[in-house]
Design a protein around this motif. Structure first.
Motif, PDB file in Angstrom:
ATOM      1  N   HIS A   9       0.831  -1.208   0.000  1.00  0.00           N
ATOM      2  CA  HIS A   9       0.000   0.000   0.000  1.00  0.00           C
ATOM      3  C   HIS A   9       0.868   1.262   0.000  1.00  0.00           C
ATOM      4  N   VAL A  10       1.931   1.272   0.792  1.00  0.00           N
ATOM      5  CA  VAL A  10       2.842   2.425   0.850  1.00  0.00           C
ATOM      6  C   VAL A  10       3.503   2.640  -0.506  1.00  0.00           C
ATOM      7  N   ILE A  11       3.949   1.560  -1.146  1.00  0.00           N
ATOM      8  CA  ILE A  11       4.575   1.666  -2.476  1.00  0.00           C
ATOM      9  C   ILE A  11       3.593   2.253  -3.474  1.00  0.00           C
ATOM     10  N   GLU A  12       2.358   1.794  -3.430  1.00  0.00           N
ATOM     11  CA  GLU A  12       1.329   2.315  -4.342  1.00  0.00           C
ATOM     12  C   GLU A  12       1.077   3.805  -4.091  1.00  0.00           C
ATOM     13  N   CYS A  13       1.011   4.195  -2.836  1.00  0.00           N
ATOM     14  CA  CYS A  13       0.811   5.611  -2.495  1.00  0.00           C
ATOM     15  C   CYS A  13       1.957   6.471  -3.010  1.00  0.00           C
ATOM     16  N   LYS A  14       3.192   5.989  -2.843  1.00  0.00           N
ATOM     17  CA  LYS A  14       4.348   6.744  -3.320  1.00  0.00           C
ATOM     18  C   LYS A  14       4.310   6.897  -4.840  1.00  0.00           C
ATOM     19  N   LYS A  15       3.890   5.846  -5.549  1.00  0.00           N
ATOM     20  CA  LYS A  15       3.794   5.926  -7.012  1.00  0.00           C
ATOM     21  C   LYS A  15       2.774   6.969  -7.432  1.00  0.00           C
ATOM     22  N   ARG A  16       1.649   6.989  -6.755  1.00  0.00           N
ATOM     23  CA  ARG A  16       0.578   7.939  -7.113  1.00  0.00           C
ATOM     24  C   ARG A  16       0.973   9.384  -6.844  1.00  0.00           C
ATOM     25  N   CYS A  17       1.712   9.606  -5.778  1.00  0.00           N
ATOM     26  CA  CYS A  17       2.108  10.972  -5.426  1.00  0.00           C
ATOM     27  C   CYS A  17       3.302  11.443  -6.232  1.00  0.00           C
ATOM     28  N   GLY A  18       4.201  10.537  -6.530  1.00  0.00           N
ATOM     29  CA  GLY A  18       5.403  10.921  -7.265  1.00  0.00           C
ATOM     30  C   GLY A  18       6.161  12.006  -6.528  1.00  0.00           C
ATOM     31  N   ASP A  19       6.588  13.012  -7.253  1.00  0.00           N
ATOM     32  CA  ASP A  19       7.320  14.118  -6.647  1.00  0.00           C
ATOM     33  C   ASP A  19       6.403  15.286  -6.293  1.00  0.00           C
ATOM     34  N   VAL A  20       5.116  15.078  -6.439  1.00  0.00           N
ATOM     35  CA  VAL A  20       4.148  16.127  -6.147  1.00  0.00           C
ATOM     36  C   VAL A  20       4.111  16.373  -4.644  1.00  0.00           C
ATOM     37  N   CYS A  22       2.703  16.589  -1.274  1.00  0.00           N
ATOM     38  CA  CYS A  22       1.543  15.947  -0.656  1.00  0.00           C
ATOM     39  C   CYS A  22       1.362  16.445   0.768  1.00  0.00           C
ATOM     40  N   VAL A  23       0.139  16.323   1.228  1.00  0.00           N
ATOM     41  CA  VAL A  23      -0.177  16.580   2.623  1.00  0.00           C
ATOM     42  C   VAL A  23      -0.813  15.310   3.161  1.00  0.00           C
ATOM     43  N   TYR A  24      -0.417  14.920   4.359  1.00  0.00           N
ATOM     44  CA  TYR A  24      -0.962  13.733   4.986  1.00  0.00           C
ATOM     45  C   TYR A  24      -1.972  14.152   6.039  1.00  0.00           C
ATOM     46  N   ARG A  38       2.330   6.415  19.006  1.00  0.00           N
ATOM     47  CA  ARG A  38       3.636   6.985  18.654  1.00  0.00           C
ATOM     48  C   ARG A  38       4.373   6.047  17.704  1.00  0.00           C
ATOM     49  N   GLY A  39       4.306   4.742  17.965  1.00  0.00           N
ATOM     50  CA  GLY A  39       4.952   3.753  17.102  1.00  0.00           C
ATOM     51  C   GLY A  39       4.396   3.763  15.697  1.00  0.00           C
ATOM     52  N   ILE A  40       3.088   3.927  15.580  1.00  0.00           N
ATOM     53  CA  ILE A  40       2.466   3.994  14.255  1.00  0.00           C
ATOM     54  C   ILE A  40       2.989   5.201  13.494  1.00  0.00           C
ATOM     55  N   LEU A  41       3.077   6.335  14.164  1.00  0.00           N
ATOM     56  CA  LEU A  41       3.602   7.541  13.505  1.00  0.00           C
ATOM     57  C   LEU A  41       5.046   7.355  13.066  1.00  0.00           C
ATOM     58  N   GLU A  46       8.958   6.508   8.726  1.00  0.00           N
ATOM     59  CA  GLU A  46       9.980   5.691   8.074  1.00  0.00           C
ATOM     60  C   GLU A  46       9.565   5.304   6.657  1.00  0.00           C
ATOM     61  N   ALA A  47       8.323   4.850   6.523  1.00  0.00           N
ATOM     62  CA  ALA A  47       7.850   4.343   5.234  1.00  0.00           C
ATOM     63  C   ALA A  47       7.700   5.450   4.196  1.00  0.00           C
ATOM     64  N   LEU A  48       7.196   6.597   4.622  1.00  0.00           N
ATOM     65  CA  LEU A  48       6.903   7.672   3.673  1.00  0.00           C
ATOM     66  C   LEU A  48       7.977   8.749   3.651  1.00  0.00           C
ATOM     67  N   GLY A  49       8.807   8.793   4.662  1.00  0.00           N
ATOM     68  CA  GLY A  49       9.905   9.752   4.684  1.00  0.00           C
ATOM     69  C   GLY A  49       9.510  11.138   5.127  1.00  0.00           C
ATOM     70  N   GLU A  50       9.879  11.483   6.342  1.00  0.00           N
ATOM     71  CA  GLU A  50       9.698  12.835   6.886  1.00  0.00           C
ATOM     72  C   GLU A  50       8.315  13.417   6.610  1.00  0.00           C
ATOM     73  N   ILE A  51       7.317  12.826   7.214  1.00  0.00           N
ATOM     74  CA  ILE A  51       5.946  13.303   6.993  1.00  0.00           C
ATOM     75  C   ILE A  51       5.514  14.367   7.994  1.00  0.00           C
ATOM     76  N   ARG A  52       6.295  14.559   9.039  1.00  0.00           N
ATOM     77  CA  ARG A  52       5.856  15.440  10.126  1.00  0.00           C
ATOM     78  C   ARG A  52       5.557  16.867   9.667  1.00  0.00           C
ATOM     79  N   GLU A  53       6.360  17.390   8.789  1.00  0.00           N
ATOM     80  CA  GLU A  53       6.152  18.769   8.335  1.00  0.00           C
ATOM     81  C   GLU A  53       4.980  18.881   7.363  1.00  0.00           C
TER      82      GLU A  53
END
Length: 82
Positions: A9-20, A22-24, A38-41, A46-53
């Motif tokens: 699912h994470v791989i598919e999400c990354k493909k759809r977003c590309g370099d655009v 995104c906001v989570y 906290r562990g889920i976050l 880790e999976a999506l790369g620096e999503i906090r900002e």
């Protein structure tokens, strides 16, 4: 969801977003911010790369704040949630 399906699912999400840009959207219930949450976050980070900002947090169940205002809840929140 098991980890194998989660990874797909994470791989598919990354493909759809590309370099655009995104906001989570993180939807969590107003209550204690547990180690499990906290562990889920951390796994998502880790999976999506620096999503906090890029994350917008939507709190649900605000009626549970019987003794505090939302501002007080945030002031008292776990530093990871802040």
């Amino acid at each position: 969801m098991d980890m194998l399906n989660s990874d797909k699912h994470v791989i598919e999400c990354k493909k759809r977003c590309g370099d655009v840009c995104c906001v989570y959207l993180l939807v969590i219930q107003i209550d204690r911010f547990t180690e499990e949450k906290r562990g889920i976050l951390e796994q998502l980070d880790e999976a999506l790369g620096e999503i906090r900002e890029k994350t917008i947090v939507l709190f649900t169940s605000g009626e549970q704040l019987t003794n505090n205002t939302f501002d007080e809840f945030i002031k008292e929140a776990d530093s990871h949630l802040k």
